[in-house]
Design a protein around this motif. Structure first.
Motif, mmCIF file in Angstrom:
data_model
loop_
_atom_site.group_PDB
_atom_site.id
_atom_site.type_symbol
_atom_site.label_atom_id
_atom_site.label_comp_id
_atom_site.label_asym_id
_atom_site.label_seq_id
_atom_site.Cartn_x
_atom_site.Cartn_y
_atom_site.Cartn_z
ATOM 1 N N TYR A 12 0.834 -1.191 0.000
ATOM 2 C CA TYR A 12 0.000 0.000 0.000
ATOM 3 C C TYR A 12 0.874 1.248 0.000
ATOM 4 C CZ TYR A 12 -4.178 -2.782 0.836
ATOM 5 O OH TYR A 12 -5.225 -3.676 0.705
ATOM 6 N N TYR A 13 0.553 2.161 -0.897
ATOM 7 C CA TYR A 13 1.297 3.402 -1.042
ATOM 8 C C TYR A 13 0.402 4.611 -0.802
ATOM 9 C CZ TYR A 13 4.586 0.562 -3.845
ATOM 10 O OH TYR A 13 5.467 -0.387 -4.301
ATOM 11 N N CYS A 14 0.978 5.668 -0.270
ATOM 12 C CA CYS A 14 0.338 6.972 -0.335
ATOM 13 C C CYS A 14 1.163 7.845 -1.277
ATOM 14 C CB CYS A 14 0.184 7.623 1.042
ATOM 15 S SG CYS A 14 1.677 7.821 2.034
ATOM 16 N N ALA A 15 0.500 8.787 -1.938
ATOM 17 C CA ALA A 15 1.176 9.617 -2.926
ATOM 18 C C ALA A 15 0.430 10.932 -3.117
ATOM 19 C CB ALA A 15 1.274 8.883 -4.264
ATOM 20 N N ARG A 16 1.164 11.961 -3.520
ATOM 21 C CA ARG A 16 0.582 13.276 -3.765
ATOM 22 C C ARG A 16 0.498 13.560 -5.244
ATOM 23 N NH1 ARG A 16 3.213 19.095 -2.178
ATOM 24 N NH2 ARG A 16 4.370 18.606 -4.103
ATOM 25 N N SER A 17 -0.566 14.212 -5.665
ATOM 26 C CA SER A 17 -0.737 14.598 -7.052
ATOM 27 C C SER A 17 -1.288 16.011 -7.137
ATOM 28 C CB SER A 17 -1.671 13.629 -7.778
ATOM 29 O OG SER A 17 -2.950 13.603 -7.168
ATOM 30 N N PRO A 18 -0.881 16.775 -8.175
ATOM 31 C CA PRO A 18 -1.407 18.132 -8.346
ATOM 32 C C PRO A 18 -2.614 18.177 -9.270
ATOM 33 C CG PRO A 18 0.458 17.812 -9.802
ATOM 34 C CD PRO A 18 0.250 16.501 -9.071
ATOM 35 N N TYR A 19 -3.607 18.961 -8.912
ATOM 36 C CA TYR A 19 -4.745 19.308 -9.752
ATOM 37 C C TYR A 19 -5.780 18.212 -9.987
ATOM 38 C CZ TYR A 19 -2.025 23.495 -10.608
ATOM 39 O OH TYR A 19 -1.315 24.657 -10.434
ATOM 40 N N SER A 20 -5.376 16.952 -9.971
ATOM 41 C CA SER A 20 -6.309 15.846 -10.121
ATOM 42 C C SER A 20 -5.740 14.609 -9.456
ATOM 43 C CB SER A 20 -6.623 15.569 -11.593
ATOM 44 O OG SER A 20 -5.466 15.109 -12.270
ATOM 45 N N SER A 21 -6.601 13.649 -9.189
ATOM 46 C CA SER A 21 -6.172 12.421 -8.529
ATOM 47 C C SER A 21 -6.352 11.239 -9.465
ATOM 48 C CB SER A 21 -6.952 12.202 -7.236
ATOM 49 O OG SER A 21 -8.345 12.148 -7.488
ATOM 50 N N SER A 22 -5.248 10.657 -9.883
ATOM 51 C CA SER A 22 -5.259 9.486 -10.753
ATOM 52 C C SER A 22 -3.856 8.909 -10.795
ATOM 53 C CB SER A 22 -5.733 9.838 -12.167
ATOM 54 O OG SER A 22 -4.778 10.657 -12.818
ATOM 55 N N LEU A 23 -3.731 7.691 -11.295
ATOM 56 C CA LEU A 23 -2.414 7.066 -11.404
ATOM 57 C C LEU A 23 -1.487 7.837 -12.327
ATOM 58 C CD1 LEU A 23 -3.255 3.250 -11.625
ATOM 59 C CD2 LEU A 23 -2.219 4.473 -9.704
ATOM 60 N N GLY A 24 -2.054 8.580 -13.245
ATOM 61 C CA GLY A 24 -1.255 9.256 -14.258
ATOM 62 C C GLY A 24 -0.435 10.436 -13.792
ATOM 63 N N ASN A 25 -0.807 11.054 -12.682
ATOM 64 C CA ASN A 25 -0.082 12.258 -12.274
ATOM 65 C C ASN A 25 0.410 12.230 -10.830
ATOM 66 O OD1 ASN A 25 -2.633 12.576 -11.107
ATOM 67 N ND2 ASN A 25 -2.599 14.807 -11.349
ATOM 68 N N LEU A 26 0.664 11.065 -10.309
ATOM 69 C CA LEU A 26 1.223 10.938 -8.964
ATOM 70 C C LEU A 26 2.708 11.286 -9.017
ATOM 71 C CD1 LEU A 26 -0.515 7.576 -8.061
ATOM 72 C CD2 LEU A 26 -1.191 9.859 -7.296
ATOM 73 N N GLU A 27 3.107 12.323 -8.321
ATOM 74 C CA GLU A 27 4.471 12.794 -8.450
ATOM 75 C C GLU A 27 5.365 12.541 -7.235
ATOM 76 O OE1 GLU A 27 3.582 17.505 -7.344
ATOM 77 O OE2 GLU A 27 4.183 16.940 -9.361
ATOM 78 N N VAL A 28 4.789 12.427 -6.067
ATOM 79 C CA VAL A 28 5.571 12.134 -4.871
ATOM 80 C C VAL A 28 4.948 10.931 -4.171
ATOM 81 C CG1 VAL A 28 6.507 12.996 -2.701
ATOM 82 C CG2 VAL A 28 6.128 14.574 -4.602
ATOM 83 N N TRP A 29 5.751 9.914 -3.963
ATOM 84 C CA TRP A 29 5.279 8.653 -3.391
ATOM 85 C C TRP A 29 5.933 8.349 -2.056
ATOM 86 C CZ3 TRP A 29 2.486 4.598 -6.207
ATOM 87 C CH2 TRP A 29 2.107 4.975 -7.502
ATOM 88 N N GLY A 30 5.209 7.651 -1.202
ATOM 89 C CA GLY A 30 5.824 7.041 -0.043
ATOM 90 C C GLY A 30 6.551 5.782 -0.476
ATOM 91 N N GLN A 31 7.270 5.170 0.435
ATOM 92 C CA GLN A 31 8.037 3.978 0.094
ATOM 93 C C GLN A 31 7.168 2.729 -0.033
ATOM 94 O OE1 GLN A 31 10.849 3.330 3.271
ATOM 95 N NE2 GLN A 31 9.266 3.130 4.827
ATOM 96 N N GLY A 32 5.966 2.770 0.496
ATOM 97 C CA GLY A 32 5.061 1.643 0.455
ATOM 98 C C GLY A 32 5.203 0.765 1.684
ATOM 99 N N THR A 33 4.123 0.113 2.051
ATOM 100 C CA THR A 33 4.156 -0.819 3.167
ATOM 101 C C THR A 33 3.332 -2.053 2.819
ATOM 102 O OG1 THR A 33 3.785 -1.049 5.564
ATOM 103 C CG2 THR A 33 2.167 0.245 4.343
ATOM 104 N N LEU A 34 3.889 -3.218 3.079
ATOM 105 C CA LEU A 34 3.201 -4.465 2.777
ATOM 106 C C LEU A 34 2.209 -4.790 3.876
ATOM 107 C CD1 LEU A 34 2.840 -7.109 1.130
ATOM 108 C CD2 LEU A 34 4.702 -8.072 2.506
ATOM 109 N N VAL A 35 0.974 -5.035 3.475
ATOM 110 C CA VAL A 35 -0.055 -5.477 4.410
ATOM 111 C C VAL A 35 -0.537 -6.852 3.962
ATOM 112 C CG1 VAL A 35 -2.285 -5.027 5.467
ATOM 113 C CG2 VAL A 35 -0.771 -3.121 4.890
ATOM 114 N N THR A 36 -0.432 -7.804 4.849
ATOM 115 C CA THR A 36 -0.856 -9.170 4.561
ATOM 116 C C THR A 36 -2.152 -9.468 5.295
ATOM 117 O OG1 THR A 36 1.430 -9.908 4.268
ATOM 118 C CG2 THR A 36 -0.225 -11.599 4.700
#
Length: 122
Positions: free
Chosen positions: A95-119
């Motif tokens: 699971y990742y969190c990420a920031r995007s400008p102006y709209s929210s979609s996979l296409g414009n995610l510019e800053v990401w967290g490192q991610g964390t595995l959830v089982t």
């Protein structure tokens, strides 16, 4: 420099609620016009956009997950959260969190967290 970091339990039992927190540093989550997103990637599969919360506290959800997903924020701690209810093994993912400008979609995610595995497992 904006940075995001996910945190929360790495193991959740089936039927329970998955809860994660994303801590944002270097920028306020209330700054115009940024969206804060949750994305996940199951093992061997592609990225799936789950939802987002905007600078103005409006939330958006993927139709496939809307009924089980809740995103909220704590502006004083500069954090936003994810809750995914009634989880099953197929919810196992990074699971990742990420920031995007102006709209929210996979296409414009510019800053990401490192991610964390959830089982999800009993």
């Amino acid at each position: 420099q904006v940075q995001l970091q996910e945190s929360g339990p790495g193991l959740v039992k089936p039927s329970q609620t998955l809860s994660l927190t994303c801590t944002v540093s270097g920028g306020s989550i209330t700054t115009n016009y940024y969206y804060y997103n949750w994305i996940r990637q199951p093992p061997g599969k592609g990225l799936e956009w789950m939802g987002a919360i905007a600078w103005n506290d409006i939330t958006y959800y993927s139709p496939s997950l809307k009924s089980r997903t809740s995103i909220a924020r704590d502006t004083f701690r500069n954090q936003f959260t994810l809750q995914l209810s009634s989880v099953a093994p197929e919810d196992t993912a990074v699971y990742y969190c990420a920031r995007s400008p102006y709209s929210s979609s996979l296409g414009n995610l510019e800053v990401w967290g490192q991610g964390t595995l959830v089982t999800v497992s009993s």
